[in-house]
Each structure stands twice: as C-alpha cells, then as structure tokens.
Scaffold this motif. Structure first.
Motif, mmCIF file in Angstrom:
data_model
loop_
_atom_site.group_PDB
_atom_site.id
_atom_site.type_symbol
_atom_site.label_atom_id
_atom_site.label_comp_id
_atom_site.label_asym_id
_atom_site.label_seq_id
_atom_site.Cartn_x
_atom_site.Cartn_y
_atom_site.Cartn_z
ATOM 1 N N THR A 22 1.052 -1.208 -0.120
ATOM 2 C CA THR A 22 0.221 -0.234 0.489
ATOM 3 C C THR A 22 0.914 1.454 -0.129
ATOM 4 O OG1 THR A 22 -1.937 1.128 1.124
ATOM 5 C CG2 THR A 22 -0.121 0.093 2.449
ATOM 6 N N ASN A 23 0.408 1.998 0.126
ATOM 7 C CA ASN A 23 0.787 3.377 0.188
ATOM 8 C C ASN A 23 0.422 4.599 1.311
ATOM 9 O OD1 ASN A 23 -1.243 5.213 -0.194
ATOM 10 N ND2 ASN A 23 -0.623 4.524 -2.348
ATOM 11 N N PRO A 24 1.738 5.654 1.541
ATOM 12 C CA PRO A 24 1.246 6.253 2.989
ATOM 13 C C PRO A 24 -0.874 6.952 3.298
ATOM 14 C CG PRO A 24 2.682 6.962 2.463
ATOM 15 C CD PRO A 24 2.716 6.227 1.180
ATOM 16 N N ASP A 25 -1.051 7.279 1.663
ATOM 17 C CA ASP A 25 -2.312 7.601 1.558
ATOM 18 C C ASP A 25 -3.820 6.793 2.092
ATOM 19 O OD1 ASP A 25 -2.076 10.543 1.166
ATOM 20 O OD2 ASP A 25 -1.534 9.910 -1.370
ATOM 21 N N MET A 26 -3.372 5.060 1.651
ATOM 22 C CA MET A 26 -4.220 4.567 1.488
ATOM 23 C C MET A 26 -3.990 3.995 3.136
ATOM 24 S SD MET A 26 -6.389 3.711 -1.198
ATOM 25 C CE MET A 26 -7.065 2.272 0.225
ATOM 26 N N LEU A 27 -3.132 4.049 3.900
ATOM 27 C CA LEU A 27 -3.315 4.185 5.242
ATOM 28 C C LEU A 27 -3.640 4.838 5.864
ATOM 29 C CD1 LEU A 27 0.411 2.895 6.022
ATOM 30 C CD2 LEU A 27 -1.541 1.454 6.253
ATOM 31 N N HIS A 28 -3.462 6.261 5.777
ATOM 32 C CA HIS A 28 -4.145 7.089 6.341
ATOM 33 C C HIS A 28 -5.663 7.282 6.024
ATOM 34 C CE1 HIS A 28 -5.149 10.502 7.901
ATOM 35 N NE2 HIS A 28 -5.701 11.604 7.183
ATOM 36 N N THR A 29 -6.290 6.501 5.000
ATOM 37 C CA THR A 29 -7.694 6.653 4.294
ATOM 38 C C THR A 29 -8.373 5.456 3.986
ATOM 39 O OG1 THR A 29 -6.997 6.575 2.452
ATOM 40 C CG2 THR A 29 -7.614 9.031 2.831
ATOM 41 N N ALA A 30 -7.685 4.127 4.134
ATOM 42 C CA ALA A 30 -8.823 2.856 4.282
ATOM 43 C C ALA A 30 -8.252 1.254 5.437
ATOM 44 C CB ALA A 30 -9.000 1.919 3.037
ATOM 45 N N VAL A 31 -6.907 1.844 5.728
ATOM 46 C CA VAL A 31 -6.623 0.829 6.603
ATOM 47 C C VAL A 31 -6.070 1.409 7.529
ATOM 48 C CG1 VAL A 31 -4.231 -0.802 7.045
ATOM 49 C CG2 VAL A 31 -4.837 -0.186 4.918
ATOM 50 N N LEU A 32 -6.039 2.631 8.477
ATOM 51 C CA LEU A 32 -6.325 2.525 10.182
ATOM 52 C C LEU A 32 -7.013 2.992 10.787
ATOM 53 C CD1 LEU A 32 -2.427 4.339 9.825
ATOM 54 C CD2 LEU A 32 -2.804 2.326 10.264
ATOM 55 N N PRO A 33 -8.403 3.204 9.623
ATOM 56 C CA PRO A 33 -9.510 3.850 10.182
ATOM 57 C C PRO A 33 -10.629 2.600 10.153
ATOM 58 C CG PRO A 33 -8.910 5.482 8.253
ATOM 59 C CD PRO A 33 -8.196 4.141 8.781
ATOM 60 N N ALA A 34 -9.829 1.515 9.986
ATOM 61 C CA ALA A 34 -10.895 0.418 9.621
ATOM 62 C C ALA A 34 -9.756 -0.485 10.553
ATOM 63 C CB ALA A 34 -11.188 0.328 8.427
ATOM 64 N N LYS A 36 -10.089 -1.937 13.071
ATOM 65 C CA LYS A 36 -10.185 -3.620 13.850
ATOM 66 C C LYS A 36 -9.869 -4.482 12.752
ATOM 67 C CE LYS A 36 -12.735 -1.375 17.538
ATOM 68 N NZ LYS A 36 -14.547 -1.167 17.593
ATOM 69 N N GLU A 37 -10.415 -4.226 11.232
ATOM 70 C CA GLU A 37 -11.053 -5.442 10.761
ATOM 71 C C GLU A 37 -9.233 -5.743 10.188
ATOM 72 O OE1 GLU A 37 -12.665 -3.741 6.845
ATOM 73 O OE2 GLU A 37 -14.551 -3.263 8.620
ATOM 74 N N TRP A 38 -8.066 -5.222 10.176
ATOM 75 C CA TRP A 38 -7.170 -5.280 10.071
ATOM 76 C C TRP A 38 -5.748 -5.865 11.779
ATOM 77 C CZ3 TRP A 38 -5.476 -5.092 5.412
ATOM 78 C CH2 TRP A 38 -5.836 -4.608 4.112
ATOM 79 N N ALA A 39 -7.010 -6.264 12.383
ATOM 80 C CA ALA A 39 -6.246 -6.915 13.669
ATOM 81 C C ALA A 39 -4.872 -7.465 13.575
ATOM 82 C CB ALA A 39 -6.399 -6.742 14.655
ATOM 83 N N GLY A 40 -5.438 -8.591 12.767
ATOM 84 C CA GLY A 40 -4.744 -9.765 12.674
ATOM 85 C C GLY A 40 -3.419 -9.432 11.687
ATOM 86 N N LEU A 41 -3.394 -8.404 10.902
ATOM 87 C CA LEU A 41 -1.556 -7.816 10.194
ATOM 88 C C LEU A 41 -1.289 -6.965 10.579
ATOM 89 C CD1 LEU A 41 -0.702 -8.036 7.497
ATOM 90 C CD2 LEU A 41 -1.603 -5.178 7.184
ATOM 91 N N LEU A 42 -2.180 -6.594 12.073
ATOM 92 C CA LEU A 42 -1.252 -5.925 13.104
ATOM 93 C C LEU A 42 -0.830 -6.074 13.883
ATOM 94 C CD1 LEU A 42 -3.822 -2.656 13.172
ATOM 95 C CD2 LEU A 42 -2.010 -2.779 12.101
ATOM 96 N N SER A 43 -1.732 -7.046 14.220
ATOM 97 C CA SER A 43 -0.794 -7.845 15.480
ATOM 98 C C SER A 43 0.311 -9.031 15.402
ATOM 99 C CB SER A 43 -1.165 -8.486 16.212
ATOM 100 O OG SER A 43 -2.081 -9.554 15.176
ATOM 101 N N ASN A 44 0.701 -9.196 13.583
ATOM 102 C CA ASN A 44 1.320 -9.836 13.461
ATOM 103 C C ASN A 44 3.161 -9.355 12.422
ATOM 104 O OD1 ASN A 44 1.354 -12.276 14.311
ATOM 105 N ND2 ASN A 44 -1.363 -12.678 13.181
ATOM 106 N N LEU A 45 2.549 -7.651 12.394
ATOM 107 C CA LEU A 45 3.397 -7.292 11.594
ATOM 108 C C LEU A 45 4.772 -7.226 12.058
ATOM 109 C CD1 LEU A 45 2.515 -5.266 8.993
ATOM 110 C CD2 LEU A 45 2.544 -3.144 10.630
ATOM 111 N N ARG A 73 1.434 2.079 16.722
ATOM 112 C CA ARG A 73 0.441 2.442 17.871
ATOM 113 C C ARG A 73 -0.656 2.165 17.914
ATOM 114 N NH1 ARG A 73 0.420 8.293 17.265
ATOM 115 N NH2 ARG A 73 -1.793 8.296 16.227
ATOM 116 N N LEU A 74 -0.890 1.558 16.987
ATOM 117 C CA LEU A 74 -2.042 0.731 16.126
ATOM 118 C C LEU A 74 -1.959 -0.882 16.524
ATOM 119 C CD1 LEU A 74 -4.568 2.635 13.575
ATOM 120 C CD2 LEU A 74 -5.223 1.798 15.738
ATOM 121 N N ALA A 75 -0.447 -0.746 16.266
ATOM 122 C CA ALA A 75 -0.235 -2.256 16.144
ATOM 123 C C ALA A 75 0.268 -2.766 17.181
ATOM 124 C CB ALA A 75 0.983 -2.031 14.675
#
Length: 94
Positions: A22-34, A36-45, A73-75
């Motif tokens: 991804t890129n910083p803009d999509m992290l900001h607008t799509a991944v980080l606001p959601a 909870k949906e990305w918790a699995g990836l964030l916990s194992n990054l 912070r979210l990870a």
C-alpha cells in the motif's frame, strides 16, 4: 483489492494475507480507520518498507511520519508493534 472486488473476497484476502502493499495515503484513508478489520495483520506485522523515502519531506513528510506513528500505535494496541521500518531510496544521478 480494488473497488471491483466483492466484500466477502476482500474480507478473505484481508484475514489471510501475510503481505500488504500500500502507500501512506491508503494507510491513512482505508487501513488505519478500519483497524479492527486489520487486527490480525497489525498484531503480526514484522516489516514496513517505505519506498522512495527521499520524497517524504516538508508538509508531506510530516504527514507520512504521523501516519507511520499511528500505524505503530495501532499495531501495539493489538499486541504487535515490534516491527522494523526499512526505508529505501534508489535515486541515482546519471
């Protein structure tokens, strides 16, 4: 996944992915606001690769830095956060 991908397929890809491109803009607008949906990836990054790092300066660089701090912070909130940043820049003068 793009806008043409059905929601159920998006969920399956998100939950089963080991790599996210991804890129910083999509992290900001799509991944980080959601997050909870990305918790699995964030916990194992493990690694975050930042390409074209020489371009992130001024106001844009400050924005990218804030997005990456928010990612960290979210990870950590999901038990991850021990990942490393690898910043790349392949610009050469000819």
């Amino acid at each position: 996944s793009d806008g043409d991908t059905p929601q159920e397929e998006r969920r399956a890809r998100r939950e089963g992915s080991r790599v996210l491109l991804t890129n910083p803009d999509m992290l900001h607008t799509a991944v980080l606001p959601a997050h909870k949906e990305w918790a699995g990836l964030l916990s194992n990054l493990r690694y975050v690769v930042v390409d074209e790092a020489h371009m992130y300066s001024g106001a844009f660089g400050a924005h990218v830095a804030s997005v990456l701090r928010r990612l960290r912070r979210l990870a950590a909130m999901y038990g991850g956060g021990g990942f490393r940043f690898a910043c790349c820049s392949a610009t050469l003068s000819n």
